[in-house]
Design a protein around this motif. Structure first.
Motif, PDB file in Angstrom:
ATOM      1  N   GLY A  97       0.889  -1.108   0.025  1.00  0.00           N
ATOM      2  CA  GLY A  97      -0.051   0.115  -0.057  1.00  0.00           C
ATOM      3  C   GLY A  97       0.765   1.340   0.040  1.00  0.00           C
ATOM      4  N   GLY A  98       0.300   2.449  -0.306  1.00  0.00           N
ATOM      5  CA  GLY A  98       0.877   3.593  -0.340  1.00  0.00           C
ATOM      6  C   GLY A  98       2.112   3.991  -1.384  1.00  0.00           C
ATOM      7  N   GLY A  99       1.941   3.481  -2.446  1.00  0.00           N
ATOM      8  CA  GLY A  99       2.927   3.580  -3.607  1.00  0.00           C
ATOM      9  C   GLY A  99       2.813   2.347  -4.565  1.00  0.00           C
ATOM     10  N   VAL A 118      -2.304  -2.964  -3.468  1.00  0.00           N
ATOM     11  CA  VAL A 118      -3.491  -2.041  -3.359  1.00  0.00           C
ATOM     12  C   VAL A 118      -3.402  -0.801  -4.298  1.00  0.00           C
ATOM     13  N   LEU A 124      -2.085   2.080 -12.793  1.00  0.00           N
ATOM     14  CA  LEU A 124      -1.087   1.312 -11.989  1.00  0.00           C
ATOM     15  C   LEU A 124      -1.603  -0.186 -11.766  1.00  0.00           C
ATOM     16  N   GLU A 139      -8.953   0.155  -4.407  1.00  0.00           N
ATOM     17  CA  GLU A 139      -9.294   0.742  -3.284  1.00  0.00           C
ATOM     18  C   GLU A 139      -9.810   2.426  -3.556  1.00  0.00           C
ATOM     19  N   GLY A 145      -7.092   6.276   6.135  1.00  0.00           N
ATOM     20  CA  GLY A 145      -5.799   6.470   5.905  1.00  0.00           C
ATOM     21  C   GLY A 145      -5.541   6.971   4.262  1.00  0.00           C
ATOM     22  N   HIS A 146      -4.194   6.577   4.013  1.00  0.00           N
ATOM     23  CA  HIS A 146      -3.867   7.185   2.656  1.00  0.00           C
ATOM     24  C   HIS A 146      -4.701   6.854   1.479  1.00  0.00           C
ATOM     25  N   MET A 278      -7.131   7.241  11.769  1.00  0.00           N
ATOM     26  CA  MET A 278      -7.332   6.957  10.581  1.00  0.00           C
ATOM     27  C   MET A 278      -8.604   6.008  10.415  1.00  0.00           C
TER      28      MET A 278
HETATM   29  O1  TUI Z   1      -1.688   2.419   1.735  1.00  0.00           O
HETATM   30  C1  TUI Z   1      -2.980   2.747   1.952  1.00  0.00           C
HETATM   31  N1  TUI Z   1      -3.553   3.226   3.200  1.00  0.00           N
HETATM   32  C2  TUI Z   1      -2.759   3.477   4.056  1.00  0.00           C
HETATM   33  S1  TUI Z   1      -0.812   3.545   4.153  1.00  0.00           S
HETATM   34  C3  TUI Z   1      -0.831   4.446   5.520  1.00  0.00           C
HETATM   35  S2  TUI Z   1       0.505   4.719   6.454  1.00  0.00           S
HETATM   36  C4  TUI Z   1       0.661   6.449   6.252  1.00  0.00           C
HETATM   37  N2  TUI Z   1       0.904   6.820   7.559  1.00  0.00           N
HETATM   38  C5  TUI Z   1       1.088   8.368   7.475  1.00  0.00           C
HETATM   39  C6  TUI Z   1       0.752   9.127   6.492  1.00  0.00           C
HETATM   40  C7  TUI Z   1       0.441   8.569   5.264  1.00  0.00           C
HETATM   41  C8  TUI Z   1       0.477   7.051   5.350  1.00  0.00           C
HETATM   42  C9  TUI Z   1      -2.140   4.527   5.956  1.00  0.00           C
HETATM   43  N3  TUI Z   1      -3.256   4.014   5.452  1.00  0.00           N
HETATM   44  N4  TUI Z   1      -3.827   2.111   0.993  1.00  0.00           N
HETATM   45  C10 TUI Z   1      -3.542   1.625  -0.046  1.00  0.00           C
HETATM   46  C11 TUI Z   1      -3.162   2.525  -0.909  1.00  0.00           C
HETATM   47  N5  TUI Z   1      -2.351   2.853  -1.831  1.00  0.00           N
HETATM   48  N6  TUI Z   1      -4.206   3.401  -1.402  1.00  0.00           N
HETATM   49  C12 TUI Z   1      -3.812   4.049  -2.575  1.00  0.00           C
HETATM   50  C13 TUI Z   1      -2.316   3.707  -2.677  1.00  0.00           C
HETATM   51  C14 TUI Z   1      -1.649   4.147  -3.653  1.00  0.00           C
HETATM   52  C15 TUI Z   1      -1.390   5.411  -3.793  1.00  0.00           C
HETATM   53  C16 TUI Z   1      -0.360   5.614  -4.901  1.00  0.00           C
HETATM   54  C17 TUI Z   1      -0.974   3.098  -4.405  1.00  0.00           C
HETATM   55  C18 TUI Z   1      -0.015   3.512  -5.413  1.00  0.00           C
HETATM   56  C19 TUI Z   1       0.179   4.637  -5.456  1.00  0.00           C
HETATM   57  O2  TUI Z   1       1.147   5.042  -6.318  1.00  0.00           O
HETATM   58  C20 TUI Z   1       1.505   6.229  -6.802  1.00  0.00           C
HETATM   59  C21 TUI Z   1       2.432   5.987  -7.945  1.00  0.00           C
HETATM   60  O3  TUI Z   1       3.415   6.124  -7.722  1.00  0.00           O
HETATM   61  O4  TUI Z   1       2.010   5.658  -9.215  1.00  0.00           O
END
Ligand code: TUI
Length: 317
Positions: A97-99, A118, A124, A139, A145-146, A278
């Motif tokens: 997640g998150g990237g 995710v 992506l 998602e 969260g993010h 969150m």
């Molecule tokens: O990851 C999440 N949810 C999260 S991670 C998290 S930890 C955090 N703590 C403090 C600040 C920020 C984060 C809390 N909640 N969900 C999965 C998710 N991933 N949702 C969206 C994405 C995502 C976003 C961008 C996945 C890939 C992405 O790629 C960007 C790119 O490089 O193309």
């Protein structure tokens, strides 16, 4: 009894219900309860160090023989080390997640690990399918969260139409109606976070759980858009302060400083005003703390009932 879900066989689970890998809360207690109940529990490694992750994997195995996943957070300072741990400990399923985890997929596949990223966009999702993702979790921005920018309602059918691998819907789902809706949108299962926080087994602070039970439909806000890392939380003193600073054009460094350590302060220590809580937009639907098994059984039963009931819309003859 509902069956034939395309995600159950590859993941080795009975029900198409995944627990989102929440930082601090996706621990052996919750993960093993979800997996024992026939879903897929996920250890949330967040920005925890490798020793913690190894310990959680081992503790989960002491509690269940069923499959479980580890979620690797792409912004973690321990990203590389935590990836080593999942390979060393022979974890079978890794979620991200998150990237964009693209560069890590080949290595994990080589190690025989199933990969379940995710995503919040079709682009992506397609890229990661090409690189070998086994299942993709789409998602929506209703999630806690993010978050990305597209709603579950719009994202899931677009991702499902673009991929061959099974899709799991996440964001805004907390009951059997959500599961039935996700299936109608072309997903093969659901992932939930907020619903599982309000379980008996989740180690979240009781005051955080209570805030979710008290939440209404507009109780969450997204902050951090100016930093490029928007995050959805229950509105409180911290989110007001964050929003104020963002309106004044505060630099990202100042915003990051304000956010530091706030997630554990909120969800573990129960500081519901100064901590980061969150949670997803579906918080307003959650009215009761239940055992994980009851949550899962209720969702499966309710989804089945709904799918049957939808036949009223078919004309006879
Ligand atoms: O990851 C999440 N949810 C999260 S991670 C998290 S930890 C955090 N703590 C403090 C600040 C920020 C984060 C809390 N909640 N969900 C999965 C998710 N991933 N949702 C969206 C994405 C995502 C976003 C961008 C996945 C890939 C992405 O790629 C960007 C790119 O490089 O193309």
């Amino acid at each position: 009894m509902l069956n034939n879900f395309a995600v159950c066989d590859p993941l080795g689970i009975d029900y198409p219900i995944v627990q989102g890998g929440m930082a601090w809360l996706g621990t052996a207690e919750l993960v093993s309860a979800v997996s024992e109940a026939g879903g897929l529990g996920t250890i949330g490694s967040g920005d925890a160090p490798p020793d913690w992750l190894r310990q959680q994997i081992r503790q989960t195995r002491e509690r269940t023989n069923r499959p479980f996943a580890v979620n690797i957070m792409m912004m973690s300072p321990f990203l590389a080390d935590n990836l080593k741990i999942v390979v060393e400990e022979e974890v079978k399923i890794v979620a991200f997640g998150g990237g964009n985890p693209g560069v890590y997929l080949a290595g994990l596949k080589e190690a025989g690990i199933k990969v379940m990223p995710v995503v919040s966009s079709v682009a992506l999702a397609r890229r990661l399918e090409r690189l070998g993702a086994d299942v993709v979790i789409a998602e929506g921005m209703e999630s806690g969260g993010h978050v990305g920018e597209t709603t579950t309602m719009a994202l899931v059918p677009q991702v499902a139409s673009s991929l061959k691998v099974p899709v799991i819907a996440a964001g805004g789902i907390a009951d059997g109606r959500g599961l039935a809706a996700a299936l109608a949108l072309g997903a093969q299962g659901i992932q939930m976070g907020t619903r599982f926080i309000c379980s008996e087994e989740c180690i979240a602070h009781p005051r955080f759980k209570e805030q979710i039970l008290q939440a209404h439909d507009r109780a969450t806000v997204v902050t951090g858009e100016s930093t490029g890392h928007p995050v959805r939380c229950l509105q409180n003193k911290l989110t007001y302060k964050f929003t104020e600073l963002e309106k004044r054009g505060a630099p990202t460094s100042e915003l990051e400083e304000l956010g530091r350590g706030k997630l554990s302060l909120g969800v573990m220590q129960g500081n519901i005003e100064e901590g980061s809580l969150m949670a997803g937009q579906i918080a307003g639907l959650i009215k009761e703390i239940k055992p994980v098994k009851t949550i899962i059984d209720d969702i499966m039963a309710e989804a089945e009932q709904i799918i049957d009931a939808l036949n009223v819309y078919k004309s006879k003859g």
